[in-house]
Design a protein around this motif. Structure first.
Motif, mmCIF file in Angstrom:
data_model
loop_
_atom_site.group_PDB
_atom_site.id
_atom_site.type_symbol
_atom_site.label_atom_id
_atom_site.label_comp_id
_atom_site.label_asym_id
_atom_site.label_seq_id
_atom_site.Cartn_x
_atom_site.Cartn_y
_atom_site.Cartn_z
ATOM 1 N N THR A 65 -16.632 13.037 -1.247
ATOM 2 C CA THR A 65 -16.920 14.009 -0.193
ATOM 3 C C THR A 65 -16.005 15.219 -0.300
ATOM 4 O OG1 THR A 65 -17.695 12.254 1.288
ATOM 5 C CG2 THR A 65 -17.041 14.345 2.300
ATOM 6 N N GLU A 66 -14.719 14.973 -0.525
ATOM 7 C CA GLU A 66 -13.772 16.081 -0.682
ATOM 8 C C GLU A 66 -14.197 16.999 -1.825
ATOM 9 O OE1 GLU A 66 -9.088 17.030 -1.776
ATOM 10 O OE2 GLU A 66 -9.858 14.972 -1.906
ATOM 11 N N ALA A 67 -14.625 16.415 -2.932
ATOM 12 C CA ALA A 67 -15.039 17.221 -4.077
ATOM 13 C C ALA A 67 -16.222 18.118 -3.728
ATOM 14 C CB ALA A 67 -15.388 16.308 -5.254
ATOM 15 N N VAL A 68 -17.162 17.591 -2.961
ATOM 16 C CA VAL A 68 -18.313 18.389 -2.524
ATOM 17 C C VAL A 68 -17.867 19.497 -1.579
ATOM 18 C CG1 VAL A 68 -20.440 18.323 -1.155
ATOM 19 C CG2 VAL A 68 -20.020 16.577 -2.890
ATOM 20 N N PHE A 69 -17.040 19.143 -0.599
ATOM 21 C CA PHE A 69 -16.546 20.137 0.356
ATOM 22 C C PHE A 69 -15.876 21.306 -0.371
ATOM 23 C CE2 PHE A 69 -15.857 17.134 4.275
ATOM 24 C CZ PHE A 69 -17.231 17.067 4.444
ATOM 25 N N ARG A 70 -15.059 20.996 -1.367
ATOM 26 C CA ARG A 70 -14.296 22.048 -2.042
ATOM 27 C C ARG A 70 -15.187 22.942 -2.910
ATOM 28 N NH1 ARG A 70 -9.230 21.713 -0.682
ATOM 29 N NH2 ARG A 70 -8.357 19.691 -0.046
ATOM 30 N N GLN A 71 -16.357 22.470 -3.276
ATOM 31 C CA GLN A 71 -17.305 23.325 -3.997
ATOM 32 C C GLN A 71 -18.016 24.300 -3.058
ATOM 33 O OE1 GLN A 71 -17.586 23.611 -7.178
ATOM 34 N NE2 GLN A 71 -16.333 21.853 -7.755
ATOM 35 N N LEU A 72 -18.030 23.985 -1.767
ATOM 36 C CA LEU A 72 -18.835 24.762 -0.826
ATOM 37 C C LEU A 72 -18.054 25.792 -0.029
ATOM 38 C CD1 LEU A 72 -21.149 21.907 0.502
ATOM 39 C CD2 LEU A 72 -21.699 23.668 -1.189
ATOM 40 N N GLY A 73 -16.733 25.672 0.022
ATOM 41 C CA GLY A 73 -15.952 26.631 0.802
ATOM 42 C C GLY A 73 -14.467 26.463 0.555
ATOM 43 N N ARG A 111 -7.184 13.254 14.790
ATOM 44 C CA ARG A 111 -8.086 12.993 13.673
ATOM 45 C C ARG A 111 -7.326 12.175 12.618
ATOM 46 N NH1 ARG A 111 -12.491 16.724 13.514
ATOM 47 N NH2 ARG A 111 -12.139 18.701 14.581
ATOM 48 N N ARG A 112 -8.070 11.453 11.833
ATOM 49 C CA ARG A 112 -7.495 10.815 10.646
ATOM 50 C C ARG A 112 -7.539 11.816 9.500
ATOM 51 N NH1 ARG A 112 -10.269 5.823 7.214
ATOM 52 N NH2 ARG A 112 -8.948 6.043 5.345
ATOM 53 N N LEU A 113 -6.470 11.901 8.724
ATOM 54 C CA LEU A 113 -6.416 12.783 7.572
ATOM 55 C C LEU A 113 -6.771 11.976 6.321
ATOM 56 C CD1 LEU A 113 -5.652 15.614 6.467
ATOM 57 C CD2 LEU A 113 -3.330 14.721 6.142
ATOM 58 N N TYR A 114 -7.884 12.334 5.669
ATOM 59 C CA TYR A 114 -8.315 11.644 4.442
ATOM 60 C C TYR A 114 -7.679 12.263 3.202
ATOM 61 C CZ TYR A 114 -12.043 9.024 6.822
ATOM 62 O OH TYR A 114 -12.752 8.173 7.632
ATOM 63 N N ALA A 115 -7.622 13.575 3.179
ATOM 64 C CA ALA A 115 -7.035 14.336 2.076
ATOM 65 C C ALA A 115 -6.649 15.683 2.666
ATOM 66 C CB ALA A 115 -8.037 14.499 0.933
ATOM 67 N N GLU A 116 -5.971 16.509 1.896
ATOM 68 C CA GLU A 116 -5.576 17.805 2.422
ATOM 69 C C GLU A 116 -6.795 18.574 2.933
ATOM 70 O OE1 GLU A 116 -3.222 21.898 1.073
ATOM 71 O OE2 GLU A 116 -3.527 20.256 -0.361
ATOM 72 N N SER A 117 -6.786 18.881 4.242
ATOM 73 C CA SER A 117 -7.848 19.650 4.907
ATOM 74 C C SER A 117 -9.170 18.902 5.012
ATOM 75 C CB SER A 117 -8.065 20.997 4.213
ATOM 76 O OG SER A 117 -6.866 21.753 4.203
ATOM 77 N N VAL A 118 -9.162 17.599 4.807
ATOM 78 C CA VAL A 118 -10.360 16.769 5.002
ATOM 79 C C VAL A 118 -10.029 15.727 6.060
ATOM 80 C CG1 VAL A 118 -12.029 15.189 3.955
ATOM 81 C CG2 VAL A 118 -11.138 17.136 2.639
ATOM 82 N N VAL A 136 -17.712 9.799 9.946
ATOM 83 C CA VAL A 136 -18.143 11.147 9.582
ATOM 84 C C VAL A 136 -16.904 11.947 9.217
ATOM 85 C CG1 VAL A 136 -19.202 13.291 10.398
ATOM 86 C CG2 VAL A 136 -20.212 11.084 11.025
ATOM 87 N N LEU A 137 -16.906 12.507 8.021
ATOM 88 C CA LEU A 137 -15.791 13.337 7.562
ATOM 89 C C LEU A 137 -16.093 14.803 7.853
ATOM 90 C CD1 LEU A 137 -15.218 10.647 6.147
ATOM 91 C CD2 LEU A 137 -14.435 11.951 4.159
ATOM 92 N N VAL A 138 -15.031 15.568 8.095
ATOM 93 C CA VAL A 138 -15.169 16.958 8.530
ATOM 94 C C VAL A 138 -14.200 17.838 7.743
ATOM 95 C CG1 VAL A 138 -14.953 18.539 10.488
ATOM 96 C CG2 VAL A 138 -15.763 16.198 10.870
ATOM 97 N N ALA A 139 -14.652 19.044 7.430
ATOM 98 C CA ALA A 139 -13.755 20.069 6.899
ATOM 99 C C ALA A 139 -14.093 21.398 7.544
ATOM 100 C CB ALA A 139 -13.871 20.178 5.379
ATOM 101 N N MET A 140 -13.058 22.183 7.806
ATOM 102 C CA MET A 140 -13.205 23.542 8.318
ATOM 103 C C MET A 140 -12.952 24.497 7.165
ATOM 104 S SD MET A 140 -11.096 22.584 11.733
ATOM 105 C CE MET A 140 -10.863 20.854 11.296
ATOM 106 N N ALA A 141 -13.819 25.486 7.005
ATOM 107 C CA ALA A 141 -13.753 26.299 5.796
ATOM 108 C C ALA A 141 -13.936 27.782 6.082
ATOM 109 C CB ALA A 141 -14.812 25.824 4.790
#
Length: 333
Positions: free
Chosen positions: A64-72, A84-91, A311-316
Motif C-alpha cells: 500500500t505504501e508503494a502505491v501511495f508514494r506513486q500517487l502523491g 492513529r497507528r503509524l505503519y510507515a513514514e506518513s502512512v 483502512v490505511l490512510v495517507a495525506m498528500a
C-alpha cells in the motif's frame, strides 16, 4: 457511462449519485500500475472529486505504501484530532473512532495552515457490515446551505477550541510530534494558534479559520471546514454528557464556535448534517480497494461498522491555506 474528456483513458463507471469506480487490472504489480496511471488518475480526481479503484488486490502495508508514494508526495500529520497507528513514514491507520459511532463529514486538517490536497485510502480488511468511507461534493454542499448562514461564516470564520490531555483524543505528542513545550509553543506561534498551558500540564488552544475557500486549481468555492465534525453537538449524547461531567464546558477535548466566539447551536449542526447527508455517496469497501479523494473539493466521513476493519490512510500534496483564498485573515485570536 464512462468518463470522458481529459480522463478518457480511464474506463470509469460514472453514474449520478454513485461513487465513481474504476476496475483495475494490475497483474499483481499495483505500484507499477499506479505509476503508469498516475496522471490519468489525478486528472480524474481533479475533475470529479473522488475515485474508487477496485481490483488492485492490495494485501499489506508495504504494498500500500508503494502505491501511495506513486500517487502523491506524502505528508507528516500534525494537529491530529484522534490517535492513529503509524505503519510507515506518513502512512497511517484511519483515525481511532468508536465503530458504533458515525464519523461526520469533514475535510482533513481544514484547521491547519498547511493541508493535504489529496487523501489516499486503502482497505486491507473490509468490515462485515458498514464502515464505508463516505464522500460529499463540497461545492454542492455550499450551494445547498442557507445563504445567510454561509455569509455569516464567511464573515466570521469558525473557531476550533481544543484541550489536549492524556485521557481522550490525540495527546500533545500525537498532535505535535514532541512533548517539548518550547517546540509546541513555537509551532503554535508559527501557525496562528493561541495556546495556554493548564495547571495539570494539559494544553488548551484556539484557532480561527475560514469556513469557505476557493480550490487552488479550479477556483471553485468550497465549504471547507470541520465545524460539524468537531462540535460538541455531533458527539454521542451519552459521551457528551460524560465529558461535560468530567471536564466541564471549557474542557471538552474539542469544540467549534463561530469565529467571534459565539456558540454554534444544535440547530445549525443538525442542518449541516442534513445537507451533508443529501449530498453523500459511498460504496462498501472490498479487500484491496484504493480510494482517492480531493480533500478540498470533497468531504469524507465514515459509517458505523461491525467486525474488523483495516483502512490505511495517507495525506498528500500539501497546499497552504493562503493559496485557497481564505475569507478571513489568519491570525491568532
Amino acid at each position: 457511462m464512462t468518463s470522458s474528456g481529459s480522463t478518457s483513458l480511464l474506463s470509469v463507471d460514472l453514474k449520478p449519485g454513485r461513487l465513481p469506480i474504476l476496475l483495475a487490472e494490475a497483474a499483481g504489480e499495483p505500484a507499477r500500475w499506479a505509476a503508469e496511471q498516475r496522471n490519468a488518475l489525478r486528472a480524474f480526481v481533479a475533475e470529479h472529486g473522488s475515485l474508487l479503484v477496485r481490483g488492485l488486490g492490495l494485501r499489506d502495508a508495504a504494498q500500500t505504501e508503494a502505491v501511495f508514494r506513486q500517487l502523491g508526495t506524502l505528508m507528516t500529520e500534525r494537529e491530529a484530532f484522534a490517535p492513529r497507528r503509524l505503519y510507515a513514514e506518513s502512512v497511517y491507520s484511519s483515525s481511532k473512532w468508536p465503530p458504533n459511532q458515525h464519523m461526520c463529514m469533514h475535510h482533513e486538517l481544514s484547521y491547519a495552515l498547511e493541508l493535504p490536497s489529496l487523501m489516499l485510502f486503502a482497505c486491507l480488511v473490509a468490515p462485515t457490515s458498514g464502515g464505508a468511507t463516505q464522500v460529499a461534493d463540497s461545492p454542492a454542499v455550499l450551494k445547498a446551505l442557507p445563504v445567510d448562514l454561509v455569509e455569516k461564516f464567511e464573515r466570521l470564520g469558525w473557531l476550533l477550541i481544543r484541550n489536549y490531555n492524556e485521557d481522550i483524543g490525540a495527546s500533545i505528542v500525537e498532535a505535535f510530534g514532541t512533548e517539548d513545550r518550547r517546540a509546541v509553543e513555537s509551532y503554535c506561534r508559527a501557525n496562528a494558534i493561541q495556546f495556554e498551558w493548564q495547571p495539570d500540564g494539559g494544553l488548551r488552544t484556539w484557532q480561527r479559520r475560514s469556513a469557505v475557500v476557493r480550490h487552488p486549481r479550479t477556483g471553485q468555492r468550497c465549504w471547507f471546514n470541520q465545524i460539524a465534525f468537531l462540535n460538541e453537538w455531533t458527539m454521542d449524547p451519552d459521551l457528551h454528557e460524560y465529558l461535560l461531567d468530567i471536564y466541564g464546558q471549557d474542557g471538552l477535548p474539542f469544540n467549534t464556535r463561530f469565529g467571534n466566539g459565539d456558540p454554534i447551536g444544535p440547530d445549525v449542526i443538525e442542518l449541516l448534517g442534513e445537507v451533508y447527508a443529501k449530498n453523500t455517496v459511498c460504496e462498501p469497501w472490498q479487500n484491496g480497494d484504493l480510494l482517492l479523494v480531493d480533500n478540498i473539493r470533497t468531504a469524507h466521513g465514515r459509517e458505523e461498522f461491525a467486525g474488523p476493519r483495516e483502512v490505511l490512510v495517507a495525506m498528500a500534496d500539501a497546499v497552504r491555506l493562503a493559496d485557497c483564498s481564505p475569507t478571513i485573515e489568519v491570525t491568532a485570536i
